[in-house]
Design an enzyme around this catalytic site. Structure first.
Site, PDB file in Angstrom:
ATOM      1  N   GLY A 194       0.832  -1.201   0.000  1.00  0.00           N
ATOM      2  CA  GLY A 194       0.000   0.000   0.000  1.00  0.00           C
ATOM      3  C   GLY A 194       0.856   1.236   0.000  1.00  0.00           C
ATOM      4  O   GLY A 194       2.089   1.171   0.067  1.00  0.00           O
ATOM      5  N   ARG A 195       0.172   2.328  -0.087  1.00  0.00           N
ATOM      6  CA  ARG A 195       0.840   3.618  -0.182  1.00  0.00           C
ATOM      7  C   ARG A 195       0.255   4.535   0.856  1.00  0.00           C
ATOM      8  O   ARG A 195      -0.972   4.650   0.964  1.00  0.00           O
ATOM      9  CB  ARG A 195       0.512   4.166  -1.570  1.00  0.00           C
ATOM     10  CG  ARG A 195       1.573   5.030  -2.118  1.00  0.00           C
ATOM     11  CD  ARG A 195       1.165   5.510  -3.461  1.00  0.00           C
ATOM     12  NE  ARG A 195       1.826   6.791  -3.649  1.00  0.00           N
ATOM     13  CZ  ARG A 195       2.061   7.314  -4.808  1.00  0.00           C
ATOM     14  NH1 ARG A 195       1.650   6.704  -5.891  1.00  0.00           N
ATOM     15  NH2 ARG A 195       2.671   8.472  -4.907  1.00  0.00           N
TER      16      ARG A 195
ATOM     17  N   VAL B 237       4.559   0.933   1.577  1.00  0.00           N
ATOM     18  CA  VAL B 237       4.712  -0.210   2.473  1.00  0.00           C
ATOM     19  C   VAL B 237       4.902  -1.458   1.606  1.00  0.00           C
ATOM     20  O   VAL B 237       4.153  -1.662   0.643  1.00  0.00           O
ATOM     21  CB  VAL B 237       3.477  -0.378   3.386  1.00  0.00           C
ATOM     22  CG1 VAL B 237       3.681  -1.532   4.354  1.00  0.00           C
ATOM     23  CG2 VAL B 237       3.195   0.910   4.157  1.00  0.00           C
TER      24      VAL B 237
ATOM     25  N   GLU C 104       4.811  -5.631  11.951  1.00  0.00           N
ATOM     26  CA  GLU C 104       4.091  -6.903  11.828  1.00  0.00           C
ATOM     27  C   GLU C 104       3.244  -6.839  10.551  1.00  0.00           C
ATOM     28  O   GLU C 104       2.649  -5.800  10.251  1.00  0.00           O
ATOM     29  CB  GLU C 104       3.198  -7.060  13.062  1.00  0.00           C
ATOM     30  CG  GLU C 104       2.338  -8.296  13.078  1.00  0.00           C
ATOM     31  CD  GLU C 104       1.414  -8.347  14.297  1.00  0.00           C
ATOM     32  OE1 GLU C 104       0.620  -9.286  14.381  1.00  0.00           O
ATOM     33  OE2 GLU C 104       1.485  -7.443  15.153  1.00  0.00           O
TER      34      GLU C 104
ATOM     35  N   ALA D 254       0.022  -7.514   8.523  1.00  0.00           N
ATOM     36  CA  ALA D 254      -1.404  -7.788   8.747  1.00  0.00           C
ATOM     37  C   ALA D 254      -1.981  -8.340   7.443  1.00  0.00           C
ATOM     38  O   ALA D 254      -2.292  -7.586   6.514  1.00  0.00           O
ATOM     39  CB  ALA D 254      -2.120  -6.509   9.171  1.00  0.00           C
TER      40      ALA D 254
ATOM     41  N   ASP E  75      -6.748   8.392  18.368  1.00  0.00           N
ATOM     42  CA  ASP E  75      -7.111   8.445  16.951  1.00  0.00           C
ATOM     43  C   ASP E  75      -7.671   7.106  16.467  1.00  0.00           C
ATOM     44  O   ASP E  75      -7.285   6.611  15.411  1.00  0.00           O
ATOM     45  CB  ASP E  75      -5.876   8.857  16.124  1.00  0.00           C
ATOM     46  CG  ASP E  75      -6.263   9.418  14.756  1.00  0.00           C
ATOM     47  OD1 ASP E  75      -7.441   9.808  14.576  1.00  0.00           O
ATOM     48  OD2 ASP E  75      -5.395   9.472  13.875  1.00  0.00           O
TER      49      ASP E  75
ATOM     50  N   LYS F 155     -10.046   4.920  14.657  1.00  0.00           N
ATOM     51  CA  LYS F 155     -10.977   5.036  13.523  1.00  0.00           C
ATOM     52  C   LYS F 155     -10.673   3.907  12.543  1.00  0.00           C
ATOM     53  O   LYS F 155      -9.584   3.317  12.612  1.00  0.00           O
ATOM     54  CB  LYS F 155     -10.841   6.401  12.854  1.00  0.00           C
ATOM     55  CG  LYS F 155      -9.448   6.701  12.365  1.00  0.00           C
ATOM     56  CD  LYS F 155      -9.365   8.081  11.744  1.00  0.00           C
ATOM     57  CE  LYS F 155      -7.931   8.342  11.315  1.00  0.00           C
ATOM     58  NZ  LYS F 155      -7.726   9.655  10.742  1.00  0.00           N
TER      59      LYS F 155
ATOM     60  N   ASN G 243      -7.275   3.357  10.782  1.00  0.00           N
ATOM     61  CA  ASN G 243      -6.091   3.010  11.571  1.00  0.00           C
ATOM     62  C   ASN G 243      -6.111   1.573  12.067  1.00  0.00           C
ATOM     63  O   ASN G 243      -5.335   1.209  12.954  1.00  0.00           O
ATOM     64  CB  ASN G 243      -5.958   3.955  12.775  1.00  0.00           C
ATOM     65  CG  ASN G 243      -5.539   5.341  12.339  1.00  0.00           C
ATOM     66  OD1 ASN G 243      -5.027   5.506  11.236  1.00  0.00           O
ATOM     67  ND2 ASN G 243      -5.774   6.326  13.187  1.00  0.00           N
TER      68      ASN G 243
ATOM     69  N   ASP H 102      -1.858   2.474  13.967  1.00  0.00           N
ATOM     70  CA  ASP H 102      -1.281   3.804  13.802  1.00  0.00           C
ATOM     71  C   ASP H 102      -1.254   4.520  15.139  1.00  0.00           C
ATOM     72  O   ASP H 102      -2.305   4.823  15.700  1.00  0.00           O
ATOM     73  CB  ASP H 102      -2.119   4.580  12.781  1.00  0.00           C
ATOM     74  CG  ASP H 102      -1.425   5.840  12.331  1.00  0.00           C
ATOM     75  OD1 ASP H 102      -0.682   6.426  13.144  1.00  0.00           O
ATOM     76  OD2 ASP H 102      -1.619   6.254  11.178  1.00  0.00           O
TER      77      ASP H 102
ATOM     78  N   THR I 206      -9.106  12.936  13.979  1.00  0.00           N
ATOM     79  CA  THR I 206      -9.979  13.288  12.867  1.00  0.00           C
ATOM     80  C   THR I 206     -11.311  13.746  13.437  1.00  0.00           C
ATOM     81  O   THR I 206     -11.828  13.141  14.365  1.00  0.00           O
ATOM     82  CB  THR I 206     -10.194  12.037  11.984  1.00  0.00           C
ATOM     83  OG1 THR I 206      -8.921  11.460  11.738  1.00  0.00           O
ATOM     84  CG2 THR I 206     -10.870  12.385  10.684  1.00  0.00           C
TER      85      THR I 206
HETATM   86  P1  AMP Z   1       0.118   3.738   5.821  1.00  0.00           P
HETATM   87  O1  AMP Z   1       1.270   4.502   5.298  1.00  0.00           O
HETATM   88  O2  AMP Z   1       0.327   3.222   7.207  1.00  0.00           O
HETATM   89  O3  AMP Z   1      -1.179   4.462   5.637  1.00  0.00           O
HETATM   90  O4  AMP Z   1       0.030   2.423   4.931  1.00  0.00           O
HETATM   91  C1  AMP Z   1      -0.381   2.452   3.592  1.00  0.00           C
HETATM   92  C2  AMP Z   1      -1.107   1.165   3.246  1.00  0.00           C
HETATM   93  O5  AMP Z   1      -0.214   0.049   3.307  1.00  0.00           O
HETATM   94  C3  AMP Z   1      -2.227   0.813   4.209  1.00  0.00           C
HETATM   95  O6  AMP Z   1      -3.405   1.436   3.851  1.00  0.00           O
HETATM   96  C4  AMP Z   1      -2.305  -0.714   4.087  1.00  0.00           C
HETATM   97  O7  AMP Z   1      -3.065  -1.074   2.957  1.00  0.00           O
HETATM   98  C5  AMP Z   1      -0.879  -1.103   3.825  1.00  0.00           C
HETATM   99  N1  AMP Z   1      -0.208  -1.495   5.073  1.00  0.00           N
HETATM  100  C6  AMP Z   1       0.407  -0.664   5.959  1.00  0.00           C
HETATM  101  N2  AMP Z   1       0.928  -1.352   6.979  1.00  0.00           N
HETATM  102  C7  AMP Z   1       0.630  -2.653   6.754  1.00  0.00           C
HETATM  103  C8  AMP Z   1       0.898  -3.874   7.484  1.00  0.00           C
HETATM  104  N3  AMP Z   1       1.561  -3.846   8.628  1.00  0.00           N
HETATM  105  N4  AMP Z   1       0.437  -5.040   6.969  1.00  0.00           N
HETATM  106  C9  AMP Z   1      -0.249  -5.046   5.807  1.00  0.00           C
HETATM  107  N5  AMP Z   1      -0.528  -3.938   5.081  1.00  0.00           N
HETATM  108  C10 AMP Z   1      -0.092  -2.756   5.539  1.00  0.00           C
END
Ligand code: AMP
Length: 293
Positions: free
Chosen positions: A37-38, A44, A108, A110, A153, A155, A158, A171, A188
């Site tokens: 994800g971004r 990530v 970790e 997820a 936070d 929601k 997170n 988060d 938020t």
């Molecule tokens: P974030 O920068 O934390 O918003 O992460 C961006 C996206 O990456 C999130 O919306 C998730 O889809 C994915 N992501 C972040 N952390 C994890 C994790 N620990 N395990 C799996 N997917 C993750």
């Protein structure tokens, strides 16, 4: 900051029989896999720690963007707090490292992704599913509050879902480690309690309010104080303008629990250990804390 280590993620090198010395992680310690994800400050990736084969999520943040948005201090606090928490419903932060341009967080993994997307897909959750999630979050927050950590936070955005279907608070960007009451405005708007909207002192009971908002959103698909204009959301929060739509049909027991959490007077909010004894939770939540659908 020390580098947190999981048994399989031990990062120690002993030097000729002397006390083991902690070594720093580098990018070379990981095989990098697909992007997961971004986020606002970077990407990530799925990654594997080479020595242990441990699968992790590697969050890559650009220092320049952190600096530009003036969130370095917030990130430092997030790392400091999250790396010390150990709970099945809190995403582990195993450690961090950095190079000239980037900061890397070893998280970790997820496996079932974002709760937010699940909620969008389903529109709203069944009472069994909602109660299981709310109970597991209450247990995670009891653990945090016991360590004087307020999340501030809570929601759907997170929360992530682990391989077994268990929720993970992911988060800690707005969390604080505190012994005092605080005045900072954060989080938020939709999830903010009256005392934070009005910038008066707040304490750990802000998380009870947000959990009440979340419980409502799980069951109805929208947060309770949603409005077109920010100013209307403000007003609705401050007045605790709580209404329960007729559709979807939600039990009176669930509404009773939400009404006991969304209370303006902070000391009158249902304490989290009492929430776990509420009939709606007792009758609906999976004792294992895992929702399998
Ligand atoms: P974030 O920068 O934390 O918003 O992460 C961006 C996206 O990456 C999130 O919306 C998730 O889809 C994915 N992501 C972040 N952390 C994890 C994790 N620990 N395990 C799996 N997917 C993750």
């Amino acid at each position: 900051m020390a580098i947190a280590a999981e048994p399989q993620m031990e990062r120690k090198a002993s030097s000729d029989g002397a006390a083991a010395e902690t070594k720093r992680w580098t990018l070379n310690d990981f095989d990098i896999g697909k992007p997961l994800g971004r986020g606002k400050f970077g990407h990530v990736y799925l990654a594997r720690e080479k020595r242990s084969n441990h699968i992790v999520a590697l969050k890559v943040l650009f220092k320049s963007q952190l600096k530009q948005s003036q969130v370095e201090h917030q990130l430092r606090r997030e790392v400091e707090i999250q790396s010390h928490l150990r709970h099945p419903n809190i995403l582990r932060l195993y450690g961090y490292f950095y190079d000239q341009k980037r900061v890397y967080l070893i998280l970790e993994y997820a496996a079932k992704g974002e709760l937010y997307k699940e909620l969008q897909k389903c529109n709203y959750f069944s009472e069994r599913r909602a109660a299981t999630y709310v109970a597991s979050l209450a247990r995670a927050l009891i653990y945090c509050h016991g360590k004087h950590v307020i999340h501030r936070d809570i929601k759907p955005e997170n929360l992530l879902i682990g391989a077994q279907g268990e929720l993970k608070i992911a988060d800690f960007g707005w969390s604080v480690h505190t012994f005092n009451r605080r005045r900072t405005m954060c989080g938020t708007l939709d999830y903010l309690p009256p005392e934070m909207v009005e910038s008066v002192e707040h304490d750990a009971s802000v998380d009870i309010w947000s959990l009440g908002v979340l419980c409502y959103e799980f069951l109805y698909g929208i947060p309770p104080f949603e409005a077109k204009e920010h100013s209307d959301t403000y007003r609705r929060i401050v007045q605790v303008d709580l209404k329960f739509p007729s559709k979807p049909v939600v039990s009176s027991s669930a509404k009773d629990l939400i009404s006991q959490m969304l209370v303006k007077e902070t000391s009158q909010r249902l304490p989290l250990h009492k929430l776990l004894e509420h009939p709606w939770i007792v009758q609906n939540a999976e004792p294992s804390g895992v929702y399998r659908g």
